[in-house]
Design an enzyme around this catalytic site. Structure first.
Site, PDB file in Angstrom:
ATOM      1  CG  ASP A   1      13.755 112.034  20.985  1.00  0.00           C
ATOM      2  OD1 ASP A   1      13.731 111.447  19.652  1.00  0.00           O
ATOM      3  OD2 ASP A   1      12.542 111.497  21.666  1.00  0.00           O
TER       4      ASP A   1
ATOM      5  CG  ASN B   1      14.199 105.111  12.353  1.00  0.00           C
ATOM      6  OD1 ASN B   1      15.030 104.345  12.361  1.00  0.00           O
ATOM      7  ND2 ASN B   1      13.806 105.704  13.680  1.00  0.00           N
TER       8      ASN B   1
ATOM      9  CD  GLN C   1       9.876 109.076   8.447  1.00  0.00           C
ATOM     10  OE1 GLN C   1       9.934 108.352   7.373  1.00  0.00           O
ATOM     11  NE2 GLN C   1      10.027 110.436   8.367  1.00  0.00           N
TER      12      GLN C   1
ATOM     13  CG  HIS D   1      13.415 112.760  12.624  1.00  0.00           C
ATOM     14  ND1 HIS D   1      12.330 112.574  11.899  1.00  0.00           N
ATOM     15  CD2 HIS D   1      13.552 111.657  13.469  1.00  0.00           C
ATOM     16  CE1 HIS D   1      11.558 111.612  12.246  1.00  0.00           C
ATOM     17  NE2 HIS D   1      12.545 110.850  13.130  1.00  0.00           N
TER      18      HIS D   1
HETATM   19  P1  AMP Z   1      10.838 108.558  14.399  1.00  0.00           P
HETATM   20  O1  AMP Z   1      10.389 107.440  15.328  1.00  0.00           O
HETATM   21  O2  AMP Z   1      12.287 108.024  13.978  1.00  0.00           O
HETATM   22  O3  AMP Z   1      10.252 109.097  13.476  1.00  0.00           O
HETATM   23  O4  AMP Z   1      11.529 109.568  15.731  1.00  0.00           O
HETATM   24  C1  AMP Z   1      10.533 110.477  16.130  1.00  0.00           C
HETATM   25  C2  AMP Z   1      11.415 111.051  17.156  1.00  0.00           C
HETATM   26  O5  AMP Z   1      10.635 112.256  17.511  1.00  0.00           O
HETATM   27  C3  AMP Z   1      10.864 110.062  18.473  1.00  0.00           C
HETATM   28  O6  AMP Z   1      11.927 109.717  18.957  1.00  0.00           O
HETATM   29  C4  AMP Z   1       9.886 111.098  19.492  1.00  0.00           C
HETATM   30  O7  AMP Z   1      10.393 110.871  20.891  1.00  0.00           O
HETATM   31  C5  AMP Z   1      10.621 112.458  19.067  1.00  0.00           C
HETATM   32  N1  AMP Z   1       9.705 113.608  19.299  1.00  0.00           N
HETATM   33  C6  AMP Z   1       8.322 113.720  18.899  1.00  0.00           C
HETATM   34  N2  AMP Z   1       7.750 114.731  19.172  1.00  0.00           N
HETATM   35  C7  AMP Z   1       8.854 115.437  19.585  1.00  0.00           C
HETATM   36  C8  AMP Z   1       8.898 116.814  20.214  1.00  0.00           C
HETATM   37  N3  AMP Z   1       7.981 117.708  20.305  1.00  0.00           N
HETATM   38  N4  AMP Z   1      10.075 117.081  20.664  1.00  0.00           N
HETATM   39  C9  AMP Z   1      11.162 116.238  20.611  1.00  0.00           C
HETATM   40  N5  AMP Z   1      11.250 115.114  20.383  1.00  0.00           N
HETATM   41  C10 AMP Z   1      10.206 114.811  19.943  1.00  0.00           C
END
Ligand code: AMP
Length: 114
Positions: free
Chosen positions: A30, A87, A94, A100
């Site tokens: 992440d 989420n 989310q 994911h």
């Molecule tokens: P969610 O809030 O459950 O949708 O989680 C999305 C996650 O994606 C968050 O923890 C972000 O920090 C992560 N995220 C978003 N863009 C990227 C990226 N380009 N590379 C790695 N993690 C990412």
């Protein structure tokens, strides 16, 4: 999906620190880690939310969890413990609409989650 950031990571079109890849799923660290170990496991195929899973996806979801457990073991977390979270939609927190599984570990988790 052409404008999905996680589809682009899966396709190698934008960079990510990948820790696992096979024909079905990709795991990468992440960008904004919430624990010493914070890995995201995604299916290569675009699925928008948990609500969009079908019976045909049951093996895929099982595979996501098995890969998460394997990565947790590789990161030294199997005995210490860790958390997996998916989420769903706005109140679930989310923010990226390609499912994911978060794998979080390396610190004491608290309950209830925020
Ligand atoms: P969610 O809030 O459950 O949708 O989680 C999305 C996650 O994606 C968050 O923890 C972000 O920090 C992560 N995220 C978003 N863009 C990227 C990226 N380009 N590379 C790695 N993690 C990412």
């Amino acid at each position: 999906m052409s404008d999905c950031i996680f589809c682009k990571i899966a396709a190698g079109e934008i960079p990510a620190e990948k820790v696992y890849e096979d024909d079905q799923v990709v795991g990468f660290r992440d960008l904004n880690p919430q624990a010493p170990v914070h890995v995201l496991l995604i299916p290569r195929r675009h699925i928008t939310t948990l609500n969009d899973l079908t019976e045909a996806d049951e093996a895929l979801v099982g595979h996501l969890f098995r890969v998460a457990a394997r990565i947790a073991a590789d990161e030294g977390l199997a005995e210490r413990g860790y958390r997996t979270v998916m989420n769903c939609n706005a109140e679930g927190g989310q923010t990226v609409f390609h499912i994911h599984l978060h794998l979080l570990g390396g610190r004491q988790m608290t309950w209830p989650p925020g």
